[in-house]
Scaffold this active site. Structure first.
Site, PDB file in Angstrom:
ATOM      1  N   GLU A   1       0.816  -1.229   0.000  1.00 37.52           N
ATOM      2  CA  GLU A   1       0.000   0.000   0.000  1.00 37.52           C
ATOM      3  C   GLU A   1       0.842   1.268   0.000  1.00 37.52           C
ATOM      4  OE1 GLU A   1      -0.949  -2.713   1.584  1.00 37.52           O
ATOM      5  OE2 GLU A   1      -2.985  -3.061   0.874  1.00 37.52           O
TER       6      GLU A   1
ATOM      7  N   HIS B   1     -12.078  -4.523   8.838  1.00 38.60           N
ATOM      8  CA  HIS B   1     -12.578  -4.400   7.458  1.00 38.60           C
ATOM      9  C   HIS B   1     -13.893  -3.638   7.406  1.00 38.60           C
ATOM     10  CE1 HIS B   1      -9.649  -7.612   6.702  1.00 38.60           C
ATOM     11  NE2 HIS B   1      -9.786  -7.390   5.412  1.00 38.60           N
TER      12      HIS B   1
END
Ligand SMILES: Cc1ncc(C[n+]2csc(CCOP(=O)(O)OP(=O)(O)O)c2C)c(N)n1
Ligand SMILES: Cc1ncc(C[n+]2csc(CCOP(=O)(O)OP(=O)(O)O)c2C)c(N)n1
Ligand SMILES: [Mg+2]
Ligand SMILES: [Mg+2]
Lengths: 327, 331, 327, 331
Positions: free
Chosen positions: C59, C128
């Site tokens: 990322e 999440h």
């Protein structure tokens, strides 16, 4: 009372904590060398490099290492050299440290302290001057303290190291080296307890970190103009001592919230939102916020000086709550 | 599981126990797949069907006081490390009797009593955390080790390299176990890196490393046993790469258009359970009957777990609210 | 009008933008496979993997790559699969992308879009399911949009890709697959423009993302009780369309702010702080905020359902501004 | 600097120009050190005194349309890449005529006109960004390259490995130049990693790599020249490690208790400028007189830069406010 400085107070408290509990570790970049601000100076000499651990430039991993050590019974005090670089450790801090106790149904504990320093005013420019504490007040599972003076730094650091939860300890580089008086053996300061730095009846000023001193200076000028400001230092942002603020606002009916961070999206918004809701009928004027403009921190000295919120802005904001023009 | 702390070489008894572990994992997860379609287990469910030999071969040699960290594909590791299957099932069902009172779920299994210190939904996120646990073990003395399981996809994340560097710099008792199944979600390893073998990625760091056939329980057992002995002796960190195959989709519900399923024939050859049954039979450790009995026992245990989970009530919001912050222990 | 869904609208807009400008790139994990929610499905087939670029799980680096490509004239649309993992890219986004134009005295431009999705309700559990947009509203140099429906998603994504600044585009996983009507050829939606989703005169509800639908549902129930709520979807958080909100509050004299993110430190605080300051005399009641409690997102379905703010909470908050008990 | 796009081997003219570059950097930075003590330049100031051969040998072979990214120790890179010294000085002084109008400062030098795309205060932070620039160059065709300078301390940061992996996976025209001065702030490389050579850290990725004496301008020039030619031909990314020495403290004001200063005698041997003057004299490219002239010219240029900077006014807060967001170009 003894003479000290913010840096010396933190340093001494780290040393005491390491003497008192061998599970306390200090971890970070150049910490065995004392770090750029000498906060950890002398610790490696007294406690050895097994407990005062220099690390490479790996903010994500050293935050993870601290979390894992804490989950296995250690009490690491991690230093992230500049709060600007907490950005590199945020997954570990937010997704792991803050949530481990909850996600494990209470099995895991993460008794770690993440010490870091932020703030502008020393020409550090855009990447070495930020105030990012607001982000971390939005993360359930973390506690956050932000002392404005040496005595509170010592007392809060003691409590933070003793706390079974991850505590973020935010220092301000421009508070480090001022001479201050502290009690010989500072008491622990309870996390979540506010301090009334100045009493007053006309307007309440809630200020964070460096802005506490700026607000006291503003209060003196206000007093010269016949306005008595009450200055409150919450010291802790999470959990926030709302009651202390409300008690004051119910008397003064006016509130100014001051921090150095960018005003937009800063923690002052949370304070204002809570107070207007809990004390709506007590407020005689809109809550005024003092913070930095919505810009990165500039290098150029006069531009940075204009950028930085200080006593002038607090003074004007307090007058505004009384319907008076800045002066 | 503490009974085996002394075992090194495999014997009939050990083989039986490992077969039990693998069948329990296999049948547990196949059942979880069904329950997912029936919406009785919740959240993102990643099954390790086909990878059981790694969990069994590794955890089968660990003690309760050895710490294990895992990732998002964690059921097998949890069961092999000794987490009660019924409480794992209850956790997936979001029930109060789950390992984490139903608050964590499939990607956050924790059972500290058995040294299962945590799974994570952040790929590679537990690798540095496991190193911190190894640091604590080192400082405390003794011969405790920490094992962290991760997939091949985690190796391209920066925190992997940062951790390898620190582990070797500090010489900590960390055992890195990579389950290299050749895929990260929907993309093959070749789309993630030019370095095919994970054991090659860490070459510059001079830590002991090896790549084995992760579907061959004997190979995993033998290599991990050697590594474990070395790490117990504090000879520094090691990395074991286990080449394996994820039989199912990345997550339950994954249409898996991105790859061809293995031919059944081919799979029977590679299936770590069938393979181990064949070699165990050759070694004279067990016959088809014994194997069938193990499978049947596991099937019953799984059904019991489903019943246990279904019978357990859901936690209350008040319980969740109490779990955000830990209280100081008195004294 | 055509039938579509949020996912299809974003997908179609990406395709159009790539057809219109070959500098537009799509970068992210599994994007050439369509990603877990099919948002980028079919793009690799049409534009090739030179422009629809699968990445490893890195990322930080892929955010940096997008920044560098943007500084060299490309218009990358970076996907961070879950907003929970923006934590790994935050140094690049905050210290580089947001500040490059400023620190370079205007020389550098970073015309990139960071697409990500957040939100709870699908049993994704604590790592999440987060809503972290508030952090990014505290970062000068970034723009942030957060559409609540397909038509706005299409229009705002067009504007975001055309913008010379880094724009964070926040989607909600539980809005993806609802059937919606959109104009055949959706206009670009100006960044910073609010939408009045429902008109009303008794109370103003400012809602973000998924909470817009919840607020409309609450408004229907309020209407049954004779209360007409005005529902405003700001669509953009930075720059925030304050005037549109003030105009409404001046008529209704009451405000509810609703988002799914944790209430404490959420963007609702900023909205409340600005409105109480700018419309103090117009407010007849405290501003009420609706948000998630200060807890990580739990897995267990009934606990998550209780955790999630929805129409009930908005309904109760609106009644509270009218001095009425929940009902 | 575009005049040299064709030059490969060094000649008298080239040598003179490189010597000019090195003296300008050296004298500029020594002057900046004085100005820092006089509080006329601002912020955290990191000088590269002793490392000039790397900046000169690398940037001296680049074109204006080749992009360069740097880190916190960036003055030399900026000057060598062609940024006007007076505007660099004005930037350090926080003046409106500075490269970035005084808003960025020492760690944020940018001069897009000369392909200086940015320095950064985040260690290693520009490494992935430089890769993005290389990606753009690749997509645009042509033979443009991107160079990123970083120190040995950046190599232990996760974004370094993530970027190496991506650069080799995608085969992009990126030249990684590591200035390995053996220290990261106050700690030696041995406290950061067991891998002594940065060129070894990237071994698994099979990119062309080499370690040279970074105080030997000829060696830097030769190796970089080869690498540059390969990368222009799109033969993939390369890494050049330059072993060098930071003569001064980490930052101006650093008491530098953590290491022993080099003996003056030893330093005269290693000083990249004196070394190059000696070898250039041997090669018959220049004599002491010519060298002295170069130094004198540089000294004048530095003084002119100080005057330029001092004469420039400070920017206004309004200017800063206008620089937060870019305006769309009309059309
Ligand atoms: C930091 C992060 N990025 C992206 C994801 C989304 N994601 C979940 S699993 C996965 C692939 C992991 O592959 P691997 O590590 O090989 O494990 P496997 O699924 O093959 O067992 C991805 C990209 C994530 N969970 N965390
Ligand atoms: C991400 C990050 N962590 C920490 C720092 C503080 N810091 C500034 S320079 C430096 C050392 C860098 O060493 P190296 O990369 O070798 O460059 P050198 O200073 O030797 O030129 C550190 C730790 C930083 N700027 N950025
Ligand atoms: Mg895999
Ligand atoms: Mg160095």
């Amino acid at each position: 009372m003894a003479q000290t400085s913010f840096v010396k107070a933190v340093n001494a408290t780290l040393a005491e904590s390491m003497r008192a509990d061998e599970n306390v570790l200090v971890i970070g970049e150049d910490v065995a060398e004392g770090g750029p601000y000498t906060v950890t100076a002398g610790l490696a000499e007294e406690f050895g490099t097994e407990r005062v651990i220099n690390t490479p430039i790996s903010e994500a991993a050293i935050c993870g290492v601290s979390i894992g050590a804490a989950q296995s019974g250690k009490r690491p005090v991690l230093e992230i050299m500049f709060i600007d670089f907490v950005t590199l450790a945020l997954d570990q801090l937010v997704n792991a440290a803050a949530k481990a106790h909850f996600m494990s149904g209470g099995q895991l504990r993460v008794p770690m302290v993440l010490r870091t320093q932020g703030g502008a005013g020393s020409r550090g420019a855009a990447q070495h001057s930020q105030s990012l504490e607001a982000w971390l007040t939005h993360v359930p599972g973390l506690k956050l303290v932000m002392p404005s003076r040496a005595a509170d730094a010592a007392g809060l650091l003691r409590s933070a190291i003793a706390d079974p939860n991850p505590v973020v300890f935010v220092e301000h580089k421009n508070l480090y080296f001022r001479k201050e008086e502290v009690p010989e053996d500072p008491e622990p300061v309870e996390i979540g307890s506010a301090r009334v730095a100045r009493q007053g009846s006309d307007v309440t000023i809630v200020a964070l970190s460096r802005m506490v001193g700026e607000s006291l200076a503003a209060a003196e000028r206000l007093a010269a103009g016949g306005i008595e400001a009450e200055v409150i230092d919450p010291r802790t942002l999470v959990p926030f001592p709302l009651e202390a603020v409300l008690e004051s606002v119910r008397r003064t009916n006016r509130l100014v919230v001051a921090h150095e961070a960018v005003e937009h999206g800063g923690f002052g918004a949370e304070i204002a939102a809570e107070v207007q809701n809990a004390a709506f009928d007590d407020l005689d004027a809109p809550i005024e916020r003092v913070g930095a403009p919505f810009e990165p921190v500039p290098l150029s000295p006069p531009v940075e000086d204009a950028y930085l919120p200080g006593a002038d802005e607090v003074h004007a904001a307090a007058r505004a709550t009384l319907g008076l023009a800045p002066r | 599981m503490s009974t085996t702390k002394t075992k090194a070489a495999l014997d009939a008894e050990g083989a039986l126990r490992l077969l039990q572990t693998m069948w329990r994992i296999r049948l547990f997860e196949e059942r979880v797949g069904q329950l997912k379609r029936a919406d009785q287990v919740h959240g993102l469910i990643h099954l390790s069907v086909g990878q059981e030999a790694v969990a069994a071969g590794v955890c089968g040699q660990l003690r309760d006081d050895d710490n294990v960290y895992s990732g998002h594909r964690a059921h097998g590791h949890a069961i092999a490390k000794g987490a009660p299957m019924d409480r794992v099932m209850a956790e997936l069902m979001g029930r109060e009797d789950g390992l984490c009172h139903g608050l964590g779920g499939s990607m956050h299994l924790v059972d500290t009593e058995h040294g299962l210190m945590g799974a994570t939904g952040v790929v590679g996120g537990n690798i540095p955390i496991a190193l911190g646990s190894a640091l604590a073990a080192q400082l405390d003395g003794g011969d405790q080790v920490t094992v962290v399981f991760f997939g091949d996809g985690a190796v391209q994340a920066g925190h992997f390299n940062e951790t390898i560097n620190l582990a070797t710099l500090w010489g900590l008792p960390l055992i890195l176990v990579c389950e290299n199944n050749g895929f990260a979600e929907f993309t093959p390893r070749s789309a993630h890196t030019k370095v095919e073998r994970v054991s090659e990625v860490v070459a510059p760091y001079e830590l002991t490393r090896e790549t084995v056939d992760g579907n061959d329980l004997g190979a995993v057992w033998e290599a991990f046993g050697r590594f474990l002995a070395a790490v117990r002796k504090r000879e520094g960190p090691v990395l074991l790469e286990c080449l394996t195959h994820r039989l199912r989709g990345h997550y339950e519900g994954d249409p898996a258009h991105y790859r061809e399923a293995l031919a059944a024939e081919e799979w029977r050859k590679r299936d770590p359970i069938l393979r181990f049954q064949r070699s165990a039979a050759e070694a004279g450790w067990l016959d088809d009957q014994a194997a069938a009995a193990v499978e049947a026992e596991a099937r019953e245990a799984v059904e019991a777990a489903v019943e246990f989970g279904s019978a357990s009530s859901f936690p209350s919001p008040e319980l969740a609210a109490r779990m955000v912050y830990a209280e100081s222990e008195a004294g």
